[in-house]
Motif scaffolding. Structure first.
Motif, mmCIF file in Angstrom:
data_model
loop_
_atom_site.group_PDB
_atom_site.id
_atom_site.type_symbol
_atom_site.label_atom_id
_atom_site.label_comp_id
_atom_site.label_asym_id
_atom_site.label_seq_id
_atom_site.Cartn_x
_atom_site.Cartn_y
_atom_site.Cartn_z
ATOM 1 N N UNK A 90 0.840 -1.223 0.075
ATOM 2 C CA UNK A 90 0.008 0.118 -0.116
ATOM 3 C C UNK A 90 0.663 1.174 0.099
ATOM 4 N N UNK A 91 1.709 1.482 0.793
ATOM 5 C CA UNK A 91 2.887 2.447 0.878
ATOM 6 C C UNK A 91 3.525 2.492 -0.384
ATOM 7 N N UNK A 92 4.073 1.342 -1.063
ATOM 8 C CA UNK A 92 4.856 1.725 -2.369
ATOM 9 C C UNK A 92 4.031 2.049 -3.318
ATOM 10 N N UNK A 93 2.608 1.799 -3.437
ATOM 11 C CA UNK A 93 1.937 2.157 -4.642
ATOM 12 C C UNK A 93 1.603 3.350 -4.544
ATOM 13 N N UNK A 94 1.713 4.273 -3.622
ATOM 14 C CA UNK A 94 1.210 5.580 -3.753
ATOM 15 C C UNK A 94 2.215 6.566 -3.769
ATOM 16 N N UNK A 95 2.023 7.642 -4.285
ATOM 17 C CA UNK A 95 3.150 8.665 -4.314
ATOM 18 C C UNK A 95 2.857 9.486 -2.859
ATOM 19 N N UNK A 96 3.959 9.864 -2.268
ATOM 20 C CA UNK A 96 3.801 10.320 -0.896
ATOM 21 C C UNK A 96 4.729 11.667 -0.910
ATOM 22 N N UNK A 97 4.455 12.772 -0.106
ATOM 23 C CA UNK A 97 5.514 13.858 0.096
ATOM 24 C C UNK A 97 6.578 13.566 1.025
ATOM 25 N N UNK A 98 6.243 12.579 1.603
ATOM 26 C CA UNK A 98 7.415 12.087 2.956
ATOM 27 C C UNK A 98 8.628 11.790 2.296
ATOM 28 N N UNK A 99 8.403 10.755 1.050
ATOM 29 C CA UNK A 99 9.419 10.260 0.462
ATOM 30 C C UNK A 99 10.435 11.175 -0.115
ATOM 31 N N UNK A 100 10.146 12.400 -0.670
ATOM 32 C CA UNK A 100 10.886 13.378 -1.037
ATOM 33 C C UNK A 100 11.330 14.382 0.034
ATOM 34 N N UNK A 101 11.201 13.957 1.403
ATOM 35 C CA UNK A 101 11.467 15.011 2.308
ATOM 36 C C UNK A 101 12.906 15.040 2.476
ATOM 37 N N UNK A 102 13.756 13.826 2.795
ATOM 38 C CA UNK A 102 15.018 13.647 2.830
ATOM 39 C C UNK A 102 15.966 14.404 1.856
ATOM 40 N N UNK A 103 15.562 14.119 0.633
ATOM 41 C CA UNK A 103 16.235 14.723 -0.586
ATOM 42 C C UNK A 103 15.937 16.456 -0.557
ATOM 43 N N UNK A 104 14.799 16.776 -0.519
ATOM 44 C CA UNK A 104 14.451 18.121 -0.260
ATOM 45 C C UNK A 104 15.476 18.803 1.119
ATOM 46 N N UNK A 105 15.411 18.080 2.210
ATOM 47 C CA UNK A 105 16.032 18.723 3.293
ATOM 48 C C UNK A 105 17.295 18.835 3.041
ATOM 49 N N UNK A 106 18.062 17.746 2.373
ATOM 50 C CA UNK A 106 19.457 17.917 2.138
ATOM 51 C C UNK A 106 19.698 18.952 0.970
ATOM 52 N N UNK A 107 18.997 19.155 0.264
ATOM 53 C CA UNK A 107 19.092 20.396 -0.721
ATOM 54 C C UNK A 107 18.931 21.732 0.213
ATOM 55 N N UNK A 108 18.170 21.947 1.045
ATOM 56 C CA UNK A 108 17.764 23.036 1.812
ATOM 57 C C UNK A 108 19.052 23.379 2.717
ATOM 58 N N UNK A 109 19.750 22.110 3.370
ATOM 59 C CA UNK A 109 20.767 22.294 4.168
ATOM 60 C C UNK A 109 21.928 22.776 3.339
ATOM 61 N N UNK A 110 22.242 22.343 2.438
ATOM 62 C CA UNK A 110 23.284 22.919 1.274
ATOM 63 C C UNK A 110 23.043 23.974 1.151
ATOM 64 N N UNK A 111 22.108 24.525 0.642
ATOM 65 C CA UNK A 111 21.444 26.031 0.367
ATOM 66 C C UNK A 111 21.669 27.098 1.479
ATOM 67 N N UNK A 112 21.362 26.415 3.019
ATOM 68 C CA UNK A 112 21.471 27.370 4.151
ATOM 69 C C UNK A 112 23.076 27.624 4.119
ATOM 70 N N UNK A 113 23.956 26.667 4.004
ATOM 71 C CA UNK A 113 25.396 26.889 3.920
ATOM 72 C C UNK A 113 25.854 28.013 3.189
ATOM 73 N N UNK A 114 25.133 28.038 1.915
ATOM 74 C CA UNK A 114 25.659 29.368 0.990
ATOM 75 C C UNK A 114 24.870 30.634 1.346
ATOM 76 N N UNK A 115 23.941 30.274 2.035
ATOM 77 C CA UNK A 115 22.799 31.656 2.148
ATOM 78 C C UNK A 115 23.340 32.286 3.623
ATOM 79 N N UNK A 116 24.302 32.177 4.042
ATOM 80 C CA UNK A 116 24.908 32.791 5.461
ATOM 81 C C UNK A 116 24.935 33.906 5.560
ATOM 82 N N UNK A 117 25.423 34.485 4.216
ATOM 83 C CA UNK A 117 25.198 36.144 3.965
ATOM 84 C C UNK A 117 24.127 36.790 3.967
ATOM 85 N N UNK A 118 22.996 35.891 3.747
ATOM 86 C CA UNK A 118 21.685 36.730 3.487
ATOM 87 C C UNK A 118 20.680 36.029 4.672
#
Length: 192
Positions: A90-118
């Motif tokens: 059932x979980x594998x058959x559906x698209x969920x927002x939660x499965x994209x949270x980890x990659x999205x969080x990683x991108x946001x953390x990398x972006x925050x490293x470079x956004x220190x000036x702002x």
């Protein structure tokens, strides 16, 4: 007895002999104890370690293969059973927002490293990450409630093991390719 006729007496049937018991004598305590004795320390420790290692590696390989193929016999206990299989499918058959949270969080953390000036941009990224996490949790909780309802209808409330909802909740947060056991159904192929 004069004048009386005697009736013939039928012989009583002989009881059939049955052999009760084991058909052998009970072993003495000494015999039973000697049969059950095994040395605490094997004679050849290196050989015993090698054999134990081979058995452990064989069981591990079977379990890894089962994780890829979904073979119920060798899955870990937490993944065994038709209810858990249904929850995984059932979980594998559906698209969920939660499965994209980890990659999205990683991108946001990398972006925050470079956004220190702002600082405003960094604050917006932190708020966005919390927002995505909140939406993912709500989406997964709704999925768990729908899944529990389906499990109760299909298997009955007494057949659903405890923590099955948490099992499905946790699985929904993994990226699809990283889930163990591997997904056995495609997107949209909900279990019957």
């Amino acid at each position: 007895m004069i004048g009386r006729k005697s009736t013939p007496v039928e012989p009583e049937p002989q009881p059939v002999e049955t052999t009760n018991g084991k058909g052998r004598p009970t072993p003495t305590r000494r015999e039973a104890e000697s049969r059950n004795k095994r040395p605490l320390v094997p004679d050849d420790r290196k050989e015993a370690k090698r054999i134990a290692r081979e058995k452990r590696n064989e069981a591990y390989l079977k379990q890894r293969q089962a994780m890829a193929t979904g073979d119920e016999r060798y899955l870990p206990l937490r993944d065994k059973g038709p209810v858990r299989r249904y929850a995984r499918d059932y979980v594998d058959a559906r698209w969920s927002i939660a499965e994209f949270f980890m990659p999205l969080a990683l991108l946001m953390i990398v972006a925050m490293m470079f956004a220190g000036r702002y600082p405003q941009l960094a604050n917006a990224l932190v708020l966005a990450m919390y927002g995505v996490l909140l939406v993912a949790i709500v989406d997964s909780l709704i999925m768990v409630q729908l899944l529990k309802r389906r499990l109760r209808n299909k298997f009955g409330a007494d057949q659903v093991p405890p923590w099955t909802g948490f099992y499905a909740f946790g699985r929904s947060f993994y990226f699809r390719r990283m889930r163990q056991p591997k997904p056995q159904v495609g997107r949209g192929e909900y279990p019957a």
